[in-house]
Design a protein around this motif. Structure first.
Motif, PDB file in Angstrom:
ATOM      1  N   PRO A   1       0.017  12.865  12.587  1.00  0.00           N
ATOM      2  CA  PRO A   1      -1.455  12.833  12.470  1.00  0.00           C
ATOM      3  C   PRO A   1      -1.939  12.570  11.042  1.00  0.00           C
ATOM      4  CG  PRO A   1      -0.768  14.689  13.838  1.00  0.00           C
ATOM      5  CD  PRO A   1       0.481  14.096  13.257  1.00  0.00           C
ATOM      6  N   MET A   2      -1.216  13.056  10.046  1.00  0.00           N
ATOM      7  CA  MET A   2      -1.615  12.795   8.650  1.00  0.00           C
ATOM      8  C   MET A   2      -1.521  11.301   8.336  1.00  0.00           C
ATOM      9  SD  MET A   2       0.381  15.827   6.621  1.00  0.00           S
ATOM     10  CE  MET A   2       0.382  17.524   7.213  1.00  0.00           C
ATOM     11  N   ILE A   3      -0.482  10.659   8.867  1.00  0.00           N
ATOM     12  CA  ILE A   3      -0.312   9.217   8.635  1.00  0.00           C
ATOM     13  C   ILE A   3      -1.385   8.443   9.402  1.00  0.00           C
ATOM     14  CG2 ILE A   3       1.270   7.246   8.949  1.00  0.00           C
ATOM     15  CD1 ILE A   3       2.051   9.329   6.745  1.00  0.00           C
ATOM     16  N   GLU A   4      -1.684   8.891  10.615  1.00  0.00           N
ATOM     17  CA  GLU A   4      -2.728   8.248  11.425  1.00  0.00           C
ATOM     18  C   GLU A   4      -4.039   8.211  10.636  1.00  0.00           C
ATOM     19  OE1 GLU A   4      -4.115  10.635  14.766  1.00  0.00           O
ATOM     20  OE2 GLU A   4      -4.208   8.842  16.018  1.00  0.00           O
ATOM     21  N   ASN A   5      -4.363   9.337  10.035  1.00  0.00           N
ATOM     22  CA  ASN A   5      -5.579   9.440   9.241  1.00  0.00           C
ATOM     23  C   ASN A   5      -5.510   8.549   7.994  1.00  0.00           C
ATOM     24  OD1 ASN A   5      -8.100  10.491   8.559  1.00  0.00           O
ATOM     25  ND2 ASN A   5      -7.165  12.094   7.285  1.00  0.00           N
TER      26      ASN A   5
ATOM     27  N   HIS B   1      -7.634   4.686   6.299  1.00  0.00           N
ATOM     28  CA  HIS B   1      -8.254   4.516   4.986  1.00  0.00           C
ATOM     29  C   HIS B   1      -7.574   3.442   4.139  1.00  0.00           C
ATOM     30  CE1 HIS B   1      -9.716   8.529   6.191  1.00  0.00           C
ATOM     31  NE2 HIS B   1     -10.805   8.126   5.554  1.00  0.00           N
ATOM     32  N   LEU B   2      -6.627   2.718   4.721  1.00  0.00           N
ATOM     33  CA  LEU B   2      -5.958   1.651   3.971  1.00  0.00           C
ATOM     34  C   LEU B   2      -6.429   0.295   4.509  1.00  0.00           C
ATOM     35  CD1 LEU B   2      -2.252   2.872   3.602  1.00  0.00           C
ATOM     36  CD2 LEU B   2      -3.811   2.308   1.730  1.00  0.00           C
TER      37      LEU B   2
ATOM     38  N   GLY C   1       0.856  -1.178   0.000  1.00  0.00           N
ATOM     39  CA  GLY C   1       0.000   0.000   0.000  1.00  0.00           C
ATOM     40  C   GLY C   1       0.898   1.236   0.000  1.00  0.00           C
ATOM     41  N   VAL C   2       0.391   2.330  -0.559  1.00  0.00           N
ATOM     42  CA  VAL C   2       1.216   3.536  -0.668  1.00  0.00           C
ATOM     43  C   VAL C   2       0.469   4.747  -0.111  1.00  0.00           C
ATOM     44  CG1 VAL C   2       2.423   5.084  -2.269  1.00  0.00           C
ATOM     45  CG2 VAL C   2       2.441   2.621  -2.680  1.00  0.00           C
ATOM     46  N   ILE C   3       1.176   5.566   0.653  1.00  0.00           N
ATOM     47  CA  ILE C   3       0.638   6.858   1.094  1.00  0.00           C
ATOM     48  C   ILE C   3       1.439   7.932   0.378  1.00  0.00           C
ATOM     49  CG2 ILE C   3       0.303   8.418   3.054  1.00  0.00           C
ATOM     50  CD1 ILE C   3       0.114   5.912   4.866  1.00  0.00           C
TER      51      ILE C   3
END
Lengths: 220, 114
Positions: free
Chosen positions: A99-103, A107-108, A62-64
């Motif tokens: 926090p951006m990664i937490e969010n 969604h993954l 998976g990619v963020i």
């Protein structure tokens, strides 16, 4: 009455606490994750695509994607590889934070992943200050950027677990002195794991992928 | 470049600590910042003046205690300060060096009025 209160608290504490939570969540889901940093144009997206293409089929990725603006060029390219991609728009901020990664993790499909690659915002200064909770900090340096980057941006090299030297196929055409570059890296991060490769030709990917698969397979 | 988010963290810590101490006002915030942190004081102060408005820390002065990046050569044990670009040991030329200081980034104390 005026008084002084001793505090001694790390300014990044709030971020670091969430980063620690992110790490626990990744561990619980048996996912290995990397925070991929680089300057703009070092080849982050093509490196991710090549890595996905060459990884064994059983590794579920998976990619963020971190971007400063809602431009989906990068996430579209990665999506074409058939892997789940979450785009994080930082709203102009120069880095991703915990926090951006937490969010994004919410969604993954964490149950169905073995590896998460986080593509940080292209920048050699700010991403170094923000822990995300990923397992390894990886920097891509590329030959056209020049051999003086460790000397100019020491901070980002200090916190690395892995260094990728990309576009190695351009070495014959540019005045990049590998010894000088590596001496700078050694001063900042002795014994750092370094992989020299080319996302264009695929040269050197076997050694990088071996390291990656070993870490993905590590029991957790 | 990321001074706004840093300044928000500073305000959050200062107001929380002030509240715990029952302060009516924060007058000073003491910060310790190592040279390697790439934070610009003026920029933090600029954001501070804007975002602290209306809070218990409005008009507080930020005091920056800057810490140099001090290096030690592992070969000849010479100590030197990182000036601009990173350099090998100026005495013996070794690249086997360690960073002794320069990575600090914390709030040391606040001055409050009860």
């Amino acid at each position: 009455m005026t008084q002084t209160i001793q505090i001694v608290q790390k300014i990044m504490n709030a971020n670091d606490t969430i980063a620690e939570n992110n790490n626990q969540k990744l561990e619980q889901n048996k996912i290995f994750s990397i925070n991929l940093m680089a300057s703009p144009g070092a080849g982050k997206t093509s490196f991710i695509i090549k890595t996905i293409k060459l990884l064994p089929n059983y590794v579920r990725v998976g990619v963020i994607e971190g971007d400063t603006a809602p431009v989906t060029i990068d996430s579209d390219k990665v999506s074409e590889q058939g892997v789940p991609v979450i785009q994080v728009n930082t709203g102009g901020e120069c880095h991703l934070d915990a926090p951006m990664i937490e969010n994004a993790l919410n969604h993954l499909p964490l149950d169905d992943l073995d590896l998460i690659i986080v593509e940080n915002v292209g920048n050699l200064i700010c991403p170094a200050a923000f822990k995300l909770g990923t397992h390894a900090n990886v920097l891509i340096a590329s030959i056209p950027e020049g051999d003086d980057k460790p000397y100019k941006y020491p901070n980002i090299y200090r916190g690395l677990d892995v260094l990728i030297i990309n576009k190695i196929d351009l070495l014959p055409y540019l005045d990049f002195h590998m010894d000088y570059f590596k001496a700078g890296v050694e001063m900042l991060n002795p014994g750092l794991e370094i992989f020299e490769l080319s996302s264009k030709t695929g040269h050197g990917f076997d050694v990088w992928l071996k390291w990656l698969v070993q870490n993905i397979s590590r029991p957790r | 470049m990321h001074e706004l988010s840093i300044t928000q963290n500073i305000l959050e810590i200062a107001t929380k600590q002030a509240e715990l101490a029952g302060a009516t006002k924060v007058t000073k915030v003491y910060l310790v910042i190592g040279k390697l942190s790439s934070i610009i004081d003026d920029s933090v102060q600029f954001y501070w003046d804007i975002i602290s408005k209306g809070s218990v820390a409005e008009n507080a002065t930020l005091q920056f205690h800057r810490i140099e990046a001090e290096l030690e050569c592992l070969k000849c044990h010479h100590h030197y300060i990182l000036e601009n670009e990173l350099i090998p040991c100026p005495k013996c030329g070794s690249i086997q060096i360690v960073f002794l200081t320069g990575e600090e980034f914390f709030m040391e104390s606040i001055e409050i009025v009860n």
